[in-house]
Design an enzyme around this catalytic site. Structure first.
Site, PDB file in Angstrom:
ATOM      1  N   ASP A   1      11.496  -2.924  -6.302  1.00 31.38           N
ATOM      2  CA  ASP A   1      11.943  -2.020  -5.237  1.00 31.38           C
ATOM      3  C   ASP A   1      11.083  -2.134  -3.983  1.00 31.38           C
ATOM      4  O   ASP A   1      11.594  -2.226  -2.874  1.00 31.38           O
ATOM      5  CB  ASP A   1      11.975  -0.555  -5.742  1.00 31.38           C
ATOM      6  CG  ASP A   1      10.667  -0.093  -6.399  1.00 31.38           C
ATOM      7  OD1 ASP A   1       9.702  -0.895  -6.491  1.00 31.38           O
ATOM      8  OD2 ASP A   1      10.609   1.072  -6.834  1.00 31.38           O
TER       9      ASP A   1
ATOM     10  N   PHE B   1       5.466   7.302   2.695  1.00 32.36           N
ATOM     11  CA  PHE B   1       6.020   7.351   1.343  1.00 32.36           C
ATOM     12  C   PHE B   1       7.528   7.542   1.420  1.00 32.36           C
ATOM     13  O   PHE B   1       8.006   8.542   1.926  1.00 32.36           O
ATOM     14  CB  PHE B   1       5.362   8.449   0.508  1.00 32.36           C
ATOM     15  CG  PHE B   1       5.602   8.237  -0.956  1.00 32.36           C
ATOM     16  CD1 PHE B   1       4.853   7.298  -1.661  1.00 32.36           C
ATOM     17  CD2 PHE B   1       6.613   8.923  -1.617  1.00 32.36           C
ATOM     18  CE1 PHE B   1       5.103   7.055  -3.008  1.00 32.36           C
ATOM     19  CE2 PHE B   1       6.871   8.684  -2.962  1.00 32.36           C
ATOM     20  CZ  PHE B   1       6.110   7.744  -3.654  1.00 32.36           C
ATOM     21  N   VAL B   2       8.251   6.564   0.905  1.00 28.06           N
ATOM     22  CA  VAL B   2       9.708   6.582   1.026  1.00 28.06           C
ATOM     23  C   VAL B   2      10.367   6.801  -0.332  1.00 28.06           C
ATOM     24  O   VAL B   2       9.834   6.406  -1.371  1.00 28.06           O
ATOM     25  CB  VAL B   2      10.236   5.288   1.676  1.00 28.06           C
ATOM     26  CG1 VAL B   2       9.681   5.138   3.095  1.00 28.06           C
ATOM     27  CG2 VAL B   2       9.886   4.045   0.858  1.00 28.06           C
TER      28      VAL B   2
ATOM     29  N   ASP C   1       3.780  -2.746  -2.206  1.00 30.59           N
ATOM     30  CA  ASP C   1       2.878  -1.868  -1.467  1.00 30.59           C
ATOM     31  C   ASP C   1       1.509  -2.569  -1.430  1.00 30.59           C
ATOM     32  O   ASP C   1       1.287  -3.456  -0.616  1.00 30.59           O
ATOM     33  CB  ASP C   1       2.878  -0.524  -2.212  1.00 30.59           C
ATOM     34  CG  ASP C   1       2.109   0.566  -1.529  1.00 30.59           C
ATOM     35  OD1 ASP C   1       2.189   0.677  -0.311  1.00 30.59           O
ATOM     36  OD2 ASP C   1       1.427   1.339  -2.232  1.00 30.59           O
TER      37      ASP C   1
END
Ligand code: IMP
Ligand code: MG
Length: 185
Positions: free
Chosen positions: A104, A156-157, A107
């Site tokens: 997904d 932060f999504v 980071d």
């Protein structure tokens, strides 16, 4: 759709459903071109990549088989520590296979660099990474990403598979979570 979830997001969505779907189809077309004449094993990294995985695979015109891995990275819920543990391993051996890891978001890069090393020891024919989102500002370890959907800012999504504390995965769009939601936790 449960409107209460949207109240936890910043007003402006980061990515709409249309933007996501269009980009995912483009990625599927690129993968189809690059692997022409070959077979592919697509590996979904549970659970965040599930929504991206099913949409991406429907946009790939190749013989493709599916497998799943679940990984836990220790740390707080909004920051990963880089210490990675395999919770569920692949069902089938992957020696001699073309592996496409579907994730997904990248980071720090710690999760995927661990996974890449781990899978490389299994004698794969090739290994590539497709990620829907990339936060390059936060990288702590160098990582080559072969297919990247969108570069996102260091916020932060959630949505389209991405969660905070297991929530928001079922939003069809991607938005920035209001910091007060995780700061008060
Ligand atoms: P990395 O090891 O730091 O690259 O961690 C990647 C993992 O952290 C992803 O698979 C997500 O589960 C999680 N993660 C990182 N950033 C976000 C975010 O903004 N929203 C939701 N999950 C995130
Ligand atoms: Mg994840």
């Amino acid at each position: 759709m449960d409107k209460s979830m949207y109240q936890d997001l910043q007003d402006q969505l980061l990515l709409t459903e249309d933007q996501i779907q269009k980009r995912v189809r483009e990625m599927g077309a690129a993968i189809t071109r690059d692997y022409k004449g070959q077979e592919l094993v697509a590996v979904c990294i549970l659970k965040g990549a599930v929504f991206f995985f099913v949409d991406l695979l429907r946009a790939i015109d190749l013989p493709v088989s599916l497998d799943f891995m679940a990984i836990s990275s220790y740390g707080s819920s909004t920051k990963s520590s880089g210490v990675v543990r395999i919770l569920k391993d692949l069902d089938k051996p992957v020696d001699g296979k073309n592996i496409l890891i579907v994730e997904d978001i990248v980071d720090s890069g710690m999760t995927l660099s661990f996974l890449r090393k781990n899978l490389m020891t299994r004698g794969v024919a090739s290994l590539r990474i497709a990620t829907l989102l990339d936060k390059p500002e936060r990288r702590r370890t160098p990582l080559h990403v072969d297919y990247s959907g969108f570069v996102v800012p260091d916020e932060f999504v959630v949505g389209y598979g991405l969660d905070y504390d297991e929530r928001y995965r079922n939003l069809p769009e991607i938005g920035v979570l209001k910091p007060e939601i995780y700061e008060k936790a």
